[in-house]
Design an enzyme around this catalytic site. Structure first.
Site, mmCIF file in Angstrom:
data_model
loop_
_atom_site.group_PDB
_atom_site.id
_atom_site.type_symbol
_atom_site.label_atom_id
_atom_site.label_comp_id
_atom_site.label_asym_id
_atom_site.label_seq_id
_atom_site.Cartn_x
_atom_site.Cartn_y
_atom_site.Cartn_z
ATOM 1 N N LYS A 14 1.610 42.509 85.372
ATOM 2 C CA LYS A 14 2.575 41.988 86.351
ATOM 3 C C LYS A 14 3.323 43.131 87.057
ATOM 4 O O LYS A 14 3.481 43.120 88.264
ATOM 5 C CB LYS A 14 3.590 41.051 85.678
ATOM 6 C CG LYS A 14 2.978 39.824 85.031
ATOM 7 C CD LYS A 14 4.041 38.838 84.550
ATOM 8 C CE LYS A 14 4.850 39.331 83.361
ATOM 9 N NZ LYS A 14 4.088 39.471 82.105
ATOM 10 N N ARG A 89 10.525 32.120 82.522
ATOM 11 C CA ARG A 89 9.759 32.111 81.284
ATOM 12 C C ARG A 89 9.955 30.818 80.497
ATOM 13 O O ARG A 89 9.372 30.673 79.420
ATOM 14 C CB ARG A 89 10.197 33.285 80.409
ATOM 15 C CG ARG A 89 9.350 34.546 80.568
ATOM 16 C CD ARG A 89 10.017 35.630 79.744
ATOM 17 N NE ARG A 89 9.139 36.644 79.259
ATOM 18 C CZ ARG A 89 8.985 37.855 79.806
ATOM 19 N NH1 ARG A 89 9.593 38.157 80.921
ATOM 20 N NH2 ARG A 89 8.215 38.742 79.233
ATOM 21 N N ARG A 128 -0.211 51.016 76.475
ATOM 22 C CA ARG A 128 1.044 51.175 77.216
ATOM 23 C C ARG A 128 2.125 51.779 76.322
ATOM 24 O O ARG A 128 2.964 52.537 76.792
ATOM 25 C CB ARG A 128 1.497 49.809 77.772
ATOM 26 C CG ARG A 128 2.632 49.918 78.764
ATOM 27 C CD ARG A 128 2.887 48.623 79.503
ATOM 28 N NE ARG A 128 3.670 47.691 78.702
ATOM 29 C CZ ARG A 128 3.994 46.456 79.084
ATOM 30 N NH1 ARG A 128 3.572 46.000 80.256
ATOM 31 N NH2 ARG A 128 4.699 45.663 78.320
ATOM 32 N N ARG A 134 8.651 51.910 75.184
ATOM 33 C CA ARG A 134 9.283 50.624 74.879
ATOM 34 C C ARG A 134 9.104 50.282 73.401
ATOM 35 O O ARG A 134 7.981 50.243 72.904
ATOM 36 C CB ARG A 134 8.652 49.516 75.751
ATOM 37 C CG ARG A 134 9.181 49.506 77.154
ATOM 38 C CD ARG A 134 8.476 48.483 78.013
ATOM 39 N NE ARG A 134 8.518 47.130 77.486
ATOM 40 C CZ ARG A 134 8.163 46.057 78.192
ATOM 41 N NH1 ARG A 134 7.763 46.196 79.433
ATOM 42 N NH2 ARG A 134 8.215 44.869 77.649
ATOM 43 N N ARG A 146 5.669 38.351 70.770
ATOM 44 C CA ARG A 146 5.778 38.157 72.228
ATOM 45 C C ARG A 146 4.644 37.261 72.730
ATOM 46 O O ARG A 146 4.857 36.413 73.601
ATOM 47 C CB ARG A 146 5.765 39.505 72.948
ATOM 48 C CG ARG A 146 7.096 40.234 72.792
ATOM 49 C CD ARG A 146 6.972 41.703 73.064
ATOM 50 N NE ARG A 146 6.649 42.011 74.445
ATOM 51 C CZ ARG A 146 6.109 43.178 74.822
ATOM 52 N NH1 ARG A 146 5.824 44.099 73.933
ATOM 53 N NH2 ARG A 146 5.868 43.390 76.093
HETATM 54 P P1 AMP Z 1 9.007 42.122 80.143
HETATM 55 O O1 AMP Z 1 9.408 43.463 80.647
HETATM 56 O O2 AMP Z 1 8.867 41.095 81.223
HETATM 57 O O3 AMP Z 1 7.809 42.182 79.235
HETATM 58 O O4 AMP Z 1 10.224 41.593 79.228
HETATM 59 C C1 AMP Z 1 10.614 42.286 78.062
HETATM 60 C C2 AMP Z 1 11.526 41.405 77.219
HETATM 61 O O5 AMP Z 1 12.716 41.092 77.974
HETATM 62 C C3 AMP Z 1 10.950 40.064 76.819
HETATM 63 O O6 AMP Z 1 10.150 40.160 75.652
HETATM 64 C C4 AMP Z 1 12.232 39.263 76.573
HETATM 65 O O7 AMP Z 1 12.837 39.617 75.344
HETATM 66 C C5 AMP Z 1 13.145 39.777 77.687
HETATM 67 N N1 AMP Z 1 12.988 38.971 78.923
HETATM 68 C C6 AMP Z 1 12.483 39.385 80.115
HETATM 69 N N2 AMP Z 1 12.488 38.396 81.009
HETATM 70 C C7 AMP Z 1 12.994 37.302 80.378
HETATM 71 C C8 AMP Z 1 13.230 35.957 80.758
HETATM 72 N N3 AMP Z 1 12.908 35.516 81.997
HETATM 73 N N4 AMP Z 1 13.766 35.121 79.833
HETATM 74 C C9 AMP Z 1 14.097 35.537 78.604
HETATM 75 N N5 AMP Z 1 13.867 36.796 78.165
HETATM 76 C C10 AMP Z 1 13.333 37.673 79.040
#
Ligand code: AMP
Length: 190
Positions: A14, A89, A128, A134, A146
């Site tokens: 993404k 989400r 990654r 991260r 996740r």
């Molecule tokens: P990402 O960078 O999109 O993989 O997000 C990393 C982490 O941020 C996720 O595993 C969640 O813990 C949190 N997170 C990101 N976006 C959301 C969302 N829309 N709703 C809830 N938690 C989020």
């Protein structure tokens, strides 16, 4: 306005593909994960709260995430459009996003869902982890969590957009350029 939800499981690409779409269409990129990470870095109250969920691979609570997203959207005056990356989400987030955009007299144009099977996701996330720094990429248990959270809570959001005839699945396997071309083609088809 062109408002895109770029959807897909963790590791689907993404972030990478968002950059291509922003360049081509002049959209504002809103990645909730990136915004949370910036808050963690800045040691804000929101960052401390978000970290306690993110480190375990859990979702940050809806109300916190929705409020944050709303204030980010409202920062921009007459944008060409947004690309929502990692949001919504949950169905509650999807509903809140519709309401928020309705207040701005606009709506989601399309959900583009990158489709990548689970084993490939694990390979990508492991790779990654070597460069992202991260915490949530480095721990196999957190990765499992996740993916589980994605399957249980996030994947159903597809139905929300399917019901509005806005869902488009995109094969997320192949070269980065090939996948970008598929996304461009889908957007040209709207
Ligand atoms: P990402 O960078 O999109 O993989 O997000 C990393 C982490 O941020 C996720 O595993 C969640 O813990 C949190 N997170 C990101 N976006 C959301 C969302 N829309 N709703 C809830 N938690 C989020």
């Amino acid at each position: 306005m062109l408002n895109i939800v770029l959807f897909g499981p963790p590791g689907a690409g993404k972030g990478t593909q968002s950059e291509r779409l922003i360049d081509k269409y002049g959209l504002i990129h809103l990645s909730t994960g990136d915004i949370f990470r910036a808050n963690i870095k800045g040691e804000t109250e929101l960052g401390v709260l978000a970290k306690s969920f993110m480190d375990k691979g859990q979702l940050v609570p809806d109300q916190v995430t929705i409020n944050m997203l709303r204030s980010e959207v409202e920062k921009h005056d007459s944008p060409k459009g947004f690309i929502f990356d990692g949001f919504p989400r949950t169905n509650a987030q999807a509903k809140a996003l519709d309401e928020l955009l309705e207040n701005l007299n606009t709506s989601i144009s399309v959900m583009l869902a990158l489709e990548v099977e689970e084993n490939e996701l694990k390979v990508r996330l492991k790779k990654r982890a070597e460069v992202s720094g991260r915490i949530d990429d480095a721990n196999p248990e957190v990765i499992e969590n996740r993916i589980r959270v994605y399957n249980q809570e996030t994947s159903p959001v597809k139905n929300y957009y399917q019901e509005q005839n806005k869902f488009v699945g995109i094969d997320g396997i192949g070269s980065i350029n090939d996948i970008t071309e598929r996304l461009f083609a889908a957007i040209n088809n709207i």
